[in-house]
Write an enzyme that holds these catalytic residues in place. Structure first.
Site, PDB file in Angstrom:
ATOM      1  N   CYS A 271      -8.556 -25.586  -9.309  1.00 47.23           N
ATOM      2  CA  CYS A 271      -8.207 -24.168  -9.311  1.00 47.23           C
ATOM      3  C   CYS A 271      -9.289 -23.274  -8.698  1.00 47.23           C
ATOM      4  CB  CYS A 271      -7.914 -23.699 -10.739  1.00 47.23           C
ATOM      5  SG  CYS A 271      -6.406 -24.404 -11.437  1.00 47.23           S
ATOM      6  N   ILE A 272     -10.450 -23.235  -9.323  1.00 46.34           N
ATOM      7  CA  ILE A 272     -11.450 -22.224  -8.987  1.00 46.34           C
ATOM      8  C   ILE A 272     -11.943 -22.318  -7.538  1.00 46.34           C
ATOM      9  CG2 ILE A 272     -13.585 -21.104  -9.744  1.00 46.34           C
ATOM     10  CD1 ILE A 272     -11.310 -21.090 -11.772  1.00 46.34           C
TER      11      ILE A 272
END
Length: 434
Positions: A271-272
Site C-alpha cells: 500500500c504505502i
C-alpha cells in the site's frame, strides 16, 4: 432483484465469491465462512488453489487449522472462473502494482473483471476492494459489466469498498476494522451495506465509489507523507549528531497535536509505497501536480541508498570496503513479525549491496527461503543466528526488527551492526545508527 439479493445476504443464504486469495482475500474468506456463508474462492494460481483444498495455508499468520475449518464449513477454492455464476456476491481482491514508470498497472483488476464478465448474471453484487485511483470503478468496471446487457443498480449491483487489512497486527481483525463502502447507485449502496454489514462490526457509507477510492488513497498518503517527513528528519538529525529515535520518544509525550511516526530503511508493503502514485497519476488528468506526495515518495525511495551509504561509511572506518565484505541482512519481510515480502526495502538494500560487490546473506525467522519474486532474484535461505554465525560477517544490517531476534546476542557477537530501526537505544561501540 435487489430485494432477492438483500434477503439472501441477510439470511446468509448467499454464496460469497472471493476473487484473489492473498493477504486480503484469505482473511475475508475466513470471516464470511465463520459467520455461516458458503464461500467460493477464485485464484489464477493453481498451487494456491490446491493448497487450500487440502486445508493448507501459505500465509504465516493464517494457520492451516483455520483453512481446514473453512473447508469443513463448505469453503471451496477454484481456478475456474466460469463458476462465478454460482456466486451471489463477487469481491475482487487482486493486486494493483505500479509499472516501471510509477504508473498504475490495472492489468490484474481488468483481466480479472474480463474473466468474470461472461459469467455474470442478474441478482449479483460485484465489489472491488483493490486500491486504485478515483474513477476506476465507474470508468473501467461499470462499462464492462453493463456490456452484458444488464443495468447496474437494477439487474446487478456494483460497489467499491477498499481493503484495510494489516497483516500480523493482533489488535485488529477483519471483523473489527471499519469498512468504507460506496456504490454506483443508491440501490448498489444498499446492497453493499448488506454485503458487509453481516460480517463487519461497522460499515461506513460514503456518497460514491470515487469517494471510497479517494478515502483509501488519503489513508495511505497520510502515512507516506508523514513517514517521508520523519525520514528526512532522521537524515538532518544524523548530520547534527542527534538520535532521532530519542527525539521522537520525547515528542510523543506531548498529549495533543503530535502523532509519532518512525523512520526506517524505506517503505514496504503493497500500500504505502504504491498507492500515493495512483493519485499522482490521476491528478495529471486534471492538470494538477501533486508535489507534496511526490516529494515524500522521493525521500522514502532514497532511504535504501541512505542505509547503504551508512554501511559503506561504517565499514570504511574499520578499513574495509563493501566490495568483498560479508554482509548479513536481518529481516527481509517489509515489517516486523510477518512473512510479507511485498515491496520490502530490505530487498532493495540487498540488491544495492550485491551490486557493490558484497557477499550478501540474510536471516529472517518468518521467511525461511527467499521467495520467487517478479523483479528480485536471490538464491538464498535464511541463516540460523548463533554467536558463531553472526561473528563471521563483517557487517550485520538490522533492516526489519522482528521480535524473535535476540538483539543482545546479535550485538554481543557482531563485528559491526548497522541499525536502521532504532532498536539499540544506548551508544555501543559496534553499533551504527542508520
Amino acid at each position: 432483484m435487489k430485494k432477492e439479493l438483500l434477503d439472501k445476504l441477510t439470511s446468509k443464504d448467499a454464496v460469497i465469491g472471493i476473487v484473489g486469495l492473498g493477504y486480503v482475500g484469505l482473511p475475508l474468506m475466513l470471516r464470511y465462512n465463520e459467520v455461516g456463508f458458503r464461500v467460493l474462492g477464485f485464484d489464477i494460481d493453481q498451487t494456491k488453489v490446491e493448497a487450500l483444498m487440502q486445508g493448507q495455508s501459505y500465509i504465516e499468520h493464517i494457520p492451516a487449522a483455520a483453512i481446514a475449518n473453512a473447508r469443513a464449513g463448505g469453503f471451496e477454492a477454484t481456478a475456474d472462473f466460469a463458476r462465478a455464476s454460482e456466486a451471489d456476491a463477487l469481491i475482487i481482491c487482486v493486486p494493483t502494482p505500479l509499472n516501471k514508470y510509477r504508473e498504475p498497472d490495472l492489468s490484474f483488476v481488468l483481466d480479472t473483471t474480463d474473466s468474470l464478465v461472461p459469467h455474470l448474471r442478474r441478482g449479483q453484487i460485484v465489489s472491488l476492494e483493490s486500491t486504485t485511483y478515483p474513477g476506476t470503478t465507474d470508468e473501467e468496471l461499470l462499462p464492462r459489466i453493463q456490456s452484458r446487457g444488464m443495468k447496474v443498480g437494477e439487474d446487478i449491483f456494483l460497489v467499491y469498498s477498499p481493503e484495510r487489512e494489516d497483516p500480523g497486527n493482533p489488535d485488529f481483525t477483519t471483523r473489527t476494522i471499519p469498512k468504507v463502502c460506496g456504490g454506483i447507485t443508491e440501490a448498489c449502496q444498499e446492497a453493499g451495506l448488506a454485503l458487509y454489514g453481516g460480517v463487519i462490526d461497522r460499515v461506513v457509507p460514503v456518497s460514491s465509489t470515487r469517494a471510497a477510492e479517494m478515502t483509501k488513497l488519503l489513508e495511505n498518503i497520510h502515512r507516506a507523507v508523514n513517514i517521508g517527513l520523519v525520514n528526512e528528519m532522521k537524515i538532518v538529525a544524523d548530520k547534527m549528531g542527534i538520535d532521532i529515535h530519542e527525539v521522537i520518544r520525547a515528542a510523543a509525550t506531548k498529549p495533543f497535536g503530535f502523532v509519532p511516526y518512525h523512520p526506517g530503511p524505506g517503505l514496504g508493503g503493497h500500500c504505502i509505497p504504491i498507492d500515493p502514485f495512483y493519485l499522482t497519476w490521476k491528478a495529471r488528468e486534471y492538470g494538477l501536480h501533486t508535489r507534496f506526495i511526490e516529494l515524500a515518495g522521493e525521500v522514502n525511495s532514497a532511504m535504501p541508498d541512505w542505509v547503504v551509504s551508512k554501511i559503506a561509511n561504517a565499514l570504511n572506518e574499520r578499513k574495509k570496503s563493501i566490495n568483498g565484505s560479508r554482509v548479513l541482512v536481518l529481516g527481509i519481510a517489509y515489517k516486523k513479525n510477518v512473512d510479507d515480502m511485498r515491496e520490502s526495502p530490505s530487498v532493495h538494500i540487498m540488491e544495492r549491496l550485491r551490486a557493490l560487490g558484497a557477499d550478501v546473506a540474510y536471516s529472517d525467522p518468518h521467511v525461511p527461503q527467499f521467495p520467487k519474486m517478479r523483479e528480485h532474484h536471490f538464491d538464498l535461505a535464511s541463516i540460523a543466528l548463533t554467536p558463531e554465525s553472526i561473528a563471521q560477517y563483517d557487517c550485520v544490517v538490522l533492516a526489519t526488527d522482528h521480535d524473535r531476534f535476540d538483539y543482545a546476542s546479535i550485538q554481543a557477537s557482531a563485528q559491526l551492526v548497522v541499525d536502521s530501526r532504532g532498536k539499540y537505544l544506548s551508544i555501543l561501540p559496534n553499533v551504527v545508527k542508520a
